[in-house]
Write a protein that holds these residues in place. Structure first.
Motif, PDB file in Angstrom:
ATOM      1  N   THR A 290       0.710  -1.212   0.103  1.00  0.00           N
ATOM      2  CA  THR A 290      -0.042  -0.242   0.035  1.00  0.00           C
ATOM      3  C   THR A 290       0.898   1.148  -0.075  1.00  0.00           C
ATOM      4  OG1 THR A 290      -1.833  -1.212   1.352  1.00  0.00           O
ATOM      5  CG2 THR A 290      -1.822   1.157   1.280  1.00  0.00           C
ATOM      6  N   ALA A 291       1.896   1.327   0.749  1.00  0.00           N
ATOM      7  CA  ALA A 291       2.714   2.315   0.806  1.00  0.00           C
ATOM      8  C   ALA A 291       3.562   2.589  -0.347  1.00  0.00           C
ATOM      9  CB  ALA A 291       3.715   2.354   2.154  1.00  0.00           C
ATOM     10  N   ASN A 292       3.922   1.750  -1.046  1.00  0.00           N
ATOM     11  CA  ASN A 292       4.681   1.775  -2.364  1.00  0.00           C
ATOM     12  C   ASN A 292       3.872   2.082  -3.590  1.00  0.00           C
ATOM     13  OD1 ASN A 292       6.971   1.168  -1.110  1.00  0.00           O
ATOM     14  ND2 ASN A 292       7.045  -0.962  -1.544  1.00  0.00           N
ATOM     15  N   ASN A 293       2.587   2.121  -3.380  1.00  0.00           N
ATOM     16  CA  ASN A 293       1.731   2.433  -4.309  1.00  0.00           C
ATOM     17  C   ASN A 293       1.564   4.132  -4.609  1.00  0.00           C
ATOM     18  OD1 ASN A 293       0.796   0.077  -4.825  1.00  0.00           O
ATOM     19  ND2 ASN A 293      -0.905  -0.020  -3.671  1.00  0.00           N
ATOM     20  N   THR A 294       1.947   4.648  -3.581  1.00  0.00           N
ATOM     21  CA  THR A 294       1.918   6.392  -3.596  1.00  0.00           C
ATOM     22  C   THR A 294       3.189   6.674  -2.694  1.00  0.00           C
ATOM     23  OG1 THR A 294       0.718   6.372  -1.417  1.00  0.00           O
ATOM     24  CG2 THR A 294      -0.653   6.754  -3.782  1.00  0.00           C
ATOM     25  N   LYS A 295       4.548   6.337  -3.654  1.00  0.00           N
ATOM     26  CA  LYS A 295       5.685   6.955  -3.151  1.00  0.00           C
ATOM     27  C   LYS A 295       5.851   8.357  -3.043  1.00  0.00           C
ATOM     28  CE  LYS A 295       8.436   2.638  -4.355  1.00  0.00           C
ATOM     29  NZ  LYS A 295       9.224   2.086  -5.022  1.00  0.00           N
ATOM     30  N   ALA A 296       6.631   8.897  -1.951  1.00  0.00           N
ATOM     31  CA  ALA A 296       6.800  10.399  -1.797  1.00  0.00           C
ATOM     32  C   ALA A 296       8.258  10.473  -2.391  1.00  0.00           C
ATOM     33  CB  ALA A 296       6.882  10.809  -0.354  1.00  0.00           C
ATOM     34  N   TYR A 297       9.090   9.332  -1.893  1.00  0.00           N
ATOM     35  CA  TYR A 297      10.496   9.566  -2.439  1.00  0.00           C
ATOM     36  C   TYR A 297      10.802   8.393  -3.303  1.00  0.00           C
ATOM     37  CZ  TYR A 297      10.668  12.348   1.670  1.00  0.00           C
ATOM     38  OH  TYR A 297      10.621  13.423   2.746  1.00  0.00           O
ATOM     39  N   GLU A 298      11.646   8.771  -4.314  1.00  0.00           N
ATOM     40  CA  GLU A 298      12.392   7.573  -5.157  1.00  0.00           C
ATOM     41  C   GLU A 298      13.152   6.896  -4.410  1.00  0.00           C
ATOM     42  OE1 GLU A 298      11.111   7.036  -8.244  1.00  0.00           O
ATOM     43  OE2 GLU A 298       9.777   8.909  -8.138  1.00  0.00           O
ATOM     44  N   ASP A 299      13.464   5.668  -5.015  1.00  0.00           N
ATOM     45  CA  ASP A 299      14.191   4.739  -4.557  1.00  0.00           C
ATOM     46  C   ASP A 299      15.747   5.242  -4.340  1.00  0.00           C
ATOM     47  OD1 ASP A 299      12.765   1.755  -6.055  1.00  0.00           O
ATOM     48  OD2 ASP A 299      12.473   2.794  -4.210  1.00  0.00           O
ATOM     49  N   GLY A 300      16.143   5.842  -5.276  1.00  0.00           N
ATOM     50  CA  GLY A 300      17.514   6.512  -5.234  1.00  0.00           C
ATOM     51  C   GLY A 300      17.547   7.632  -4.104  1.00  0.00           C
ATOM     52  N   GLN A 301      16.507   8.342  -3.625  1.00  0.00           N
ATOM     53  CA  GLN A 301      16.777   9.250  -2.688  1.00  0.00           C
ATOM     54  C   GLN A 301      16.852   8.718  -1.317  1.00  0.00           C
ATOM     55  OE1 GLN A 301      12.917  11.098  -3.944  1.00  0.00           O
ATOM     56  NE2 GLN A 301      14.112  12.971  -3.539  1.00  0.00           N
ATOM     57  N   LEU A 302      16.520   7.517  -1.296  1.00  0.00           N
ATOM     58  CA  LEU A 302      16.483   6.714   0.126  1.00  0.00           C
ATOM     59  C   LEU A 302      17.636   5.602   0.150  1.00  0.00           C
ATOM     60  CD1 LEU A 302      12.795   5.972   0.604  1.00  0.00           C
ATOM     61  CD2 LEU A 302      14.096   7.965   1.551  1.00  0.00           C
ATOM     62  N   GLU A 315      12.826  -2.792   3.279  1.00  0.00           N
ATOM     63  CA  GLU A 315      11.407  -2.866   2.710  1.00  0.00           C
ATOM     64  C   GLU A 315      10.475  -2.027   3.580  1.00  0.00           C
ATOM     65  OE1 GLU A 315       9.840  -6.029   0.804  1.00  0.00           O
ATOM     66  OE2 GLU A 315      11.177  -6.062  -0.962  1.00  0.00           O
ATOM     67  N   LYS A 316      10.434  -2.610   4.760  1.00  0.00           N
ATOM     68  CA  LYS A 316       9.407  -1.777   5.888  1.00  0.00           C
ATOM     69  C   LYS A 316       9.961  -0.556   6.092  1.00  0.00           C
ATOM     70  CE  LYS A 316       6.477  -2.051   9.119  1.00  0.00           C
ATOM     71  NZ  LYS A 316       6.661  -2.967  10.207  1.00  0.00           N
ATOM     72  N   LEU A 317      11.138  -0.135   6.105  1.00  0.00           N
ATOM     73  CA  LEU A 317      11.704   1.211   6.621  1.00  0.00           C
ATOM     74  C   LEU A 317      11.322   2.237   5.546  1.00  0.00           C
ATOM     75  CD1 LEU A 317      13.235   3.215   8.428  1.00  0.00           C
ATOM     76  CD2 LEU A 317      15.444   2.356   7.307  1.00  0.00           C
ATOM     77  N   ILE A 318      11.637   1.851   4.248  1.00  0.00           N
ATOM     78  CA  ILE A 318      11.103   2.670   3.170  1.00  0.00           C
ATOM     79  C   ILE A 318       9.697   2.934   3.018  1.00  0.00           C
ATOM     80  CG2 ILE A 318      11.056   2.729   0.616  1.00  0.00           C
ATOM     81  CD1 ILE A 318      13.710   1.321   0.370  1.00  0.00           C
ATOM     82  N   ALA A 319       8.864   1.686   3.227  1.00  0.00           N
ATOM     83  CA  ALA A 319       7.377   1.890   3.057  1.00  0.00           C
ATOM     84  C   ALA A 319       6.909   2.956   4.440  1.00  0.00           C
ATOM     85  CB  ALA A 319       6.733   0.615   3.451  1.00  0.00           C
ATOM     86  N   MET A 320       7.410   2.909   5.616  1.00  0.00           N
ATOM     87  CA  MET A 320       7.468   3.899   6.787  1.00  0.00           C
ATOM     88  C   MET A 320       7.613   5.191   6.558  1.00  0.00           C
ATOM     89  SD  MET A 320       8.793   1.547   9.977  1.00  0.00           S
ATOM     90  CE  MET A 320       8.848   3.092  10.727  1.00  0.00           C
ATOM     91  N   ILE A 321       8.651   5.589   5.767  1.00  0.00           N
ATOM     92  CA  ILE A 321       9.091   6.961   5.373  1.00  0.00           C
ATOM     93  C   ILE A 321       7.977   7.451   4.329  1.00  0.00           C
ATOM     94  CG2 ILE A 321      10.777   8.235   4.203  1.00  0.00           C
ATOM     95  CD1 ILE A 321      12.881   6.368   5.358  1.00  0.00           C
ATOM     96  N   ASN A 322       7.605   6.369   3.278  1.00  0.00           N
ATOM     97  CA  ASN A 322       6.725   7.070   2.249  1.00  0.00           C
ATOM     98  C   ASN A 322       5.387   7.239   2.920  1.00  0.00           C
ATOM     99  OD1 ASN A 322       8.549   6.946  -0.074  1.00  0.00           O
ATOM    100  ND2 ASN A 322       8.476   4.711  -0.162  1.00  0.00           N
ATOM    101  N   GLN A 323       4.946   6.442   3.682  1.00  0.00           N
ATOM    102  CA  GLN A 323       3.537   6.662   4.223  1.00  0.00           C
ATOM    103  C   GLN A 323       3.504   7.816   5.256  1.00  0.00           C
ATOM    104  OE1 GLN A 323       1.780   4.290   7.345  1.00  0.00           O
ATOM    105  NE2 GLN A 323       0.038   3.799   6.092  1.00  0.00           N
ATOM    106  N   ASN A 324       4.561   7.900   6.132  1.00  0.00           N
ATOM    107  CA  ASN A 324       4.633   9.195   7.029  1.00  0.00           C
ATOM    108  C   ASN A 324       4.578  10.392   6.417  1.00  0.00           C
ATOM    109  OD1 ASN A 324       4.920   9.668   9.903  1.00  0.00           O
ATOM    110  ND2 ASN A 324       6.689  10.936   9.064  1.00  0.00           N
ATOM    111  N   ALA A 325       5.279  10.597   5.174  1.00  0.00           N
ATOM    112  CA  ALA A 325       5.172  11.726   4.381  1.00  0.00           C
ATOM    113  C   ALA A 325       4.050  12.043   3.443  1.00  0.00           C
ATOM    114  CB  ALA A 325       6.414  11.558   3.194  1.00  0.00           C
ATOM    115  N   ASN A 326       3.253  10.942   3.047  1.00  0.00           N
ATOM    116  CA  ASN A 326       1.907  10.991   2.318  1.00  0.00           C
ATOM    117  C   ASN A 326       0.801  11.005   3.141  1.00  0.00           C
ATOM    118  OD1 ASN A 326       3.093  11.180  -0.288  1.00  0.00           O
ATOM    119  ND2 ASN A 326       3.168   9.076  -0.515  1.00  0.00           N
ATOM    120  N   ASN A 327       0.518  10.043   4.024  1.00  0.00           N
ATOM    121  CA  ASN A 327      -0.680  10.002   4.682  1.00  0.00           C
ATOM    122  C   ASN A 327      -0.328   9.317   5.872  1.00  0.00           C
ATOM    123  OD1 ASN A 327      -3.330   9.697   5.183  1.00  0.00           O
ATOM    124  ND2 ASN A 327      -3.715   7.472   4.371  1.00  0.00           N
ATOM    125  N   PRO A 328       0.175   9.972   6.894  1.00  0.00           N
ATOM    126  CA  PRO A 328       0.675   9.266   8.286  1.00  0.00           C
ATOM    127  C   PRO A 328      -0.693   8.736   8.951  1.00  0.00           C
ATOM    128  CG  PRO A 328       0.526  11.837   8.431  1.00  0.00           C
ATOM    129  CD  PRO A 328       0.325  11.491   6.609  1.00  0.00           C
TER     130      PRO A 328
END
Length: 869
Positions: A290-302, A315-328
């Motif tokens: 779900t978090a990777n469907n609407t990414k706030a950061y590209e993989d290269g940025q992270l 994978e879990k850490l990247i998903a947390m960062i993306n969700q917290n940026a879009n829809n915490p």
């Protein structure tokens, strides 16, 4: 002829008789129905109880998670506050050294907060320092000390730590909660709350607060203390944050054996948790998807974020960062609720509920035993089974009676009639029945009629007795169950519960009373309260019992009871117990232990006093600031008023000089008018049209006015000389007499002695004339009765006080406020304000105007003049 006695052979065996076969068949059918019904009810009830327990567990879990979120929110606020200090004081580290420990050293948080501080980006706070952290940690005596080990060149950079890097990608004033770990320098098990710091749209570092994992154990053990279950938590990477352990009291052993390990490894050593681990894995996969469907950061940025992160956690850490940026997450989320067949701690079936905590991404797992559900469902099935058995027995009896009446009895009668060789009886049976049995009963129907009637009556009586016995058995069973339930409730309660009769003898006590007074139930029942309670407690108890008996109303009060050599405070409630005649027969008592609440209340009171003192200090500081502001404002207003006074004085002085001709004209013109009238009267006197006495009176009055005029204007110069103020005032009033008379005003002068002062005659004439003339013109707009003006003169050392009071129309509050403002600001807005400036500049005096609403006069003018002795 005597019939030969013959012995009849037994025709059938009882086992093969029709009644026995029918009864066995009915018992079998009834057993099948009862067992099926009980199993069906038990299954339905258990499913319903499981659903209810699931709902209760979810509500309890949400409550626990919400309370924990409240605690973490406080930590987040501390981290945000420290970050704000870092952003403000980048160039003043001495301020950080003073402020950060004060924020971390929160009252009551010593066991929760292990440390914290500010971790700047390299060369950000100081151009010469790559590592420039400001970190404090608690020592063995819970004191915050500054730790500089992280700034050493020989260790790895703190900017590469897993609690630092992800915070760069979190929005401002939001908190990144790290996974659990043991600090390499303080050796404390902790979790770090990190908040990014930004300045001018540039990332400058993070602020942190370190939380002790042991505080979570205390929180969870307290949250589910009375539920029979337990709670444990997983961090963002599904590693154990907290887990209860009844087998060991060594905290270090618990940490080494359980904490910091992935839950997947823990589930391998405890296979009962395998279904829960599978469920958590599916939940995490869905979260990542779900978090990777609407990414706030590209993989290269992270890419820098996951460099030092284990591969299974990336994978879990990247998903947390993306969700917290879009829809915490905002609210607690229920992830799953499953049943486990055998919990490794409770060793019984349990219900497990999993909750996701916002912000921290912790999973809070609530484990609830299902033993109470099984007990309740079995009790219901047993109760229903008793009723079903009773109903089936009654149905069997009714069916047996009907079978005997329809089949067995007619056949038996026919057999007996045939054995007795009495055809008449069979014939009689045939006449009363038209069915197949009636055809066989013709030989014995009439002979057995009375016997049938007797048997039917006996059956009815037996049926009634059996029904009555069944009702009594049911009532006894219900009474026994209710009694057991009542005793279970009373004895399981942690409160003191006892009942005493009107003589003070105990008739009922629960287990807690026996434990409190260290006596068995047999010694307490029938004993009087003053024999088992301490003297003071017994006296209070007897007095309150009598109060309840007299008033027949409930009574509540606080009282201390000794429990295990300690005094516990109880909230005691006494209530009357009434009999069937609505008369009081006993007094019931329930005492609740509120010792813990009292201790908490005292702690809260002490905290409140500290807060009140701090608030009082802040209020005094604010008051000092307000006083300073008022003083500065007053000085500014005084300076402005002094400037206005100087400017307006020159204008008033010029106006007063120009006023002299108009003043002379105003005084002299009426006298000359009277002089013309006197000349006309002299002509009339010469012609005899006027009485000589009247003319003489007019001439005398005119002469008096001229004398007053001569006194006022013959001395007009600017040379200082002695002046009699009372005499001057009398001359002025004499000249104003026509104006006073025209408005019917009574003017009186009050002075204790003659007031001789040094000054310029013209100046005092101007003061008196303008003040009195203004009062006559403005205070009295028409002629009326009872109009008065009082003038009081007094001298106090070098001050002359002139008080003019009148009962004229007075001032409205709005006009009085405007006049007071003009007098205060030295503005010229009329006669009185101009006179005030004149008094202040020439005599260093002042003019005040006041309203006398509760007096015989309505307005009062006070003039103060400073003169030479």
């Amino acid at each position: 002829m005597v019939k030969p006695i013959t012995t009849q052979a037994k025709l059938t065996n009882w086992r093969s008789s029709l009644p026995m076969q029918f009864m066995l068949i009915q018992l079998f059918v009834a057993a099948v129905i009862i067992i099926a019904s009980v199993w069906f009810l038990k299954t339905i009830e258990r499913d319903r109880l499981v659903d209810n327990q699931t709902s209760l567990s979810i509500n309890l879990g949400k409550t626990i998670t919400a309370k924990l979120q409240k605690k973490t929110s406080r930590i987040e606020n501390l981290a945000v506050s420290i970050g704000a200090l870092g952003e403000i004081n980048q160039q003043t580290p001495e301020q950080l050294i003073l402020a950060v420990p004060a924020i971390l050293n929160q009252t009551g948080q010593q066991e929760v907060i292990l440390g914290g501080g500010i971790w700047p980006e390299p060369f950000m706070f100081d151009n010469s320092r790559k590592k420039d952290s400001y970190f404090w940690s608690r020592n063995s005596v819970d004191e915050l000390i500054k730790v500089n080990d992280y700034n050493a060149e020989s260790i790895a950079d703190y900017v590469d730590e897993n609690w630092y890097v992800p915070a760069k990608f979190y929005p401002k004033d939001t908190t990144y909660w790290s996974k659990s770990y043991i600090d390499p320098y303080t050796q404390n098990a902790m979790i770090t709350a990190s908040v990014p710091m930004w300045s001018d749209h540039q990332f400058i570092g993070v602020s942190t607060v370190d939380i002790a994992l042991s505080s979570l154990d205390d929180f969870f053990s307290t949250a589910v203390a009375n539920t029979g279950g337990y709670v444990f938590a997983l961090d963002q990477q599904n590693r154990l944050l907290s887990y209860p352990d009844n087998e060991s009291n060594d905290n270090q052993a618990i940490k080494n054996s359980q904490l910091f390990q992935p839950f997947a490894n823990f589930a391998k050593s405890h296979p009962a948790f395998t279904p829960l681990q599978n469920k958590i894995s599916k939940i995490d996969q869905q979260f990542i998807k779900t978090a990777n469907n609407t990414k706030a950061y590209e993989d290269g940025q992270l890419s820098n974020v996951i460099t030092n992160t284990p591969s299974q956690e990336r994978e879990k850490l990247i998903a947390m960062i993306n969700q917290n940026a879009n829809n915490p997450l905002k609210d607690v989320e229920v992830l799953a609720s499953i049943q486990l067949t055998n919990d490794p701690r409770l060793n019984e079936p349990v219900l497990v509920s999993v909750f996701l905590m916002p912000g921290t991404y912790w999973k809070i797992i609530l484990v609830t035993p299902l033993s109470s559900i099984n007990y309740n469902s079995q009790s219901l099935a047993s109760s229903v089974g008793i009723y079903l058995v009773g109903i089936q027995i009654l149905a069997l009896m009714l069916l047996f009676i009907m079978q005997n009446k329809l089949f067995i009895h007619p056949i038996s009668r026919m057999v007996a009639a045939l054995n007795d060789s009495n055809p008449a009886k069979v014939e009689l049976e045939a006449t009363t029945r038209n069915d197949e049995i009636g055809m066989l009963a013709k030989a014995f129907s009439s002979r057995t009629r009375q016997l049938e009637i007797a048997l039917a009556s006996l059956d009815a009586t037996n049926l009634a007795l059996e029904q009555q016995l069944d009702v009594q058995q049911q009532a006894q069973t219900e009474l026994k169950e209710k009694t057991e339930q009542l005793n279970s409730v009373l004895n399981s309660a942690s409160n003191l519960i006892f009942i005493s009769d009107l003589n003070g003898q105990l008739t009922l006590v629960n287990n807690q009373v026996c434990l409190t007074f260290a006596r068995n139930r047999g010694e307490l029942l029938g004993a009087k309260t003053h024999l088992i309670m301490p003297r003071e407690i017994a006296q209070v108890n007897a007095k309150n019992d009598q109060t309840v008996i007299d008033t027949q109303q409930e009574l509540s009060y606080e009282q201390s009871f000794p429990v295990k050599d300690k005094q516990h405070t109880y909230l005691v409630t006494k209530f009357p117990i009434l009999n069937n005649q609505n008369q009081i027969s006993a007094v019931g008592t329930i005492a609740f232990d509120i010792s813990a609440s009292k201790v908490l209340e005292r702690k809260k009171s002490a905290q409140f006093e500290i807060l009140a003192k701090e608030t009082s200090d802040n209020i005094r500081f604010i008051e000092k600031l307000e006083q300073t502001n008022k003083r500065l404002l007053s000085e500014s207003q005084n300076a402005k008023a002094e400037s206005n006074r100087r400017v307006n004085f020159e204008q008033v002085k010029l106006d007063n000089q120009a006023l002299y001709p108009s003043l002379v004209a105003a005084i002299v013109k009426p006298i000359f008018r009277k002089q013309d009238d006197l000349a006309a009267n002299a002509y009339r006197l010469a012609n005899g049209d006027l009485d000589a006495k009247e003319f003489t009176h007019s001439l005398s009055a005119q002469t008096e006015r001229l004398r007053h005029l001569e006194y006022l204007f013959s001395a007009q110069d600017y040379v200082t000389k002695p002046i009699d103020l009372v005499l001057l005032l009398e001359h002025i009033v004499a000249l104003l007499a026509p104006k006073l008379s025209s408005k019917d005003i009574e003017l009186s002068i009050h002075s204790e002695s003659r007031l001789i002062v040094e000054g310029i005659h013209w100046h005092y004439l101007l003061v008196f004339y303008r003040a009195i003339s203004n009062t006559i013109n403005d205070a009295f707009y028409q002629k009326a009765t009872g109009q008065k003006i009082n003038v009081n003169l007094s001298k106090d050392n070098q001050q002359i006080h002139i008080n003019i009071s009148d009962n004229g129309k007075g001032f409205t509050q709005e006009n009085l406020d405007k006049l007071q403002s003009a007098l205060t600001n030295n503005e010229v807005k009329g006669t009185l304000s101009a006179l005030s400036i004149w008094l202040m500049s020439e005599f260093n005096g002042q003019l005040t105007v006041s309203s006398l609403t509760d007096n015989a006069f309505s307005t009062q003018l006070n003039c103060t003049l400073l003169v030479s002795k």
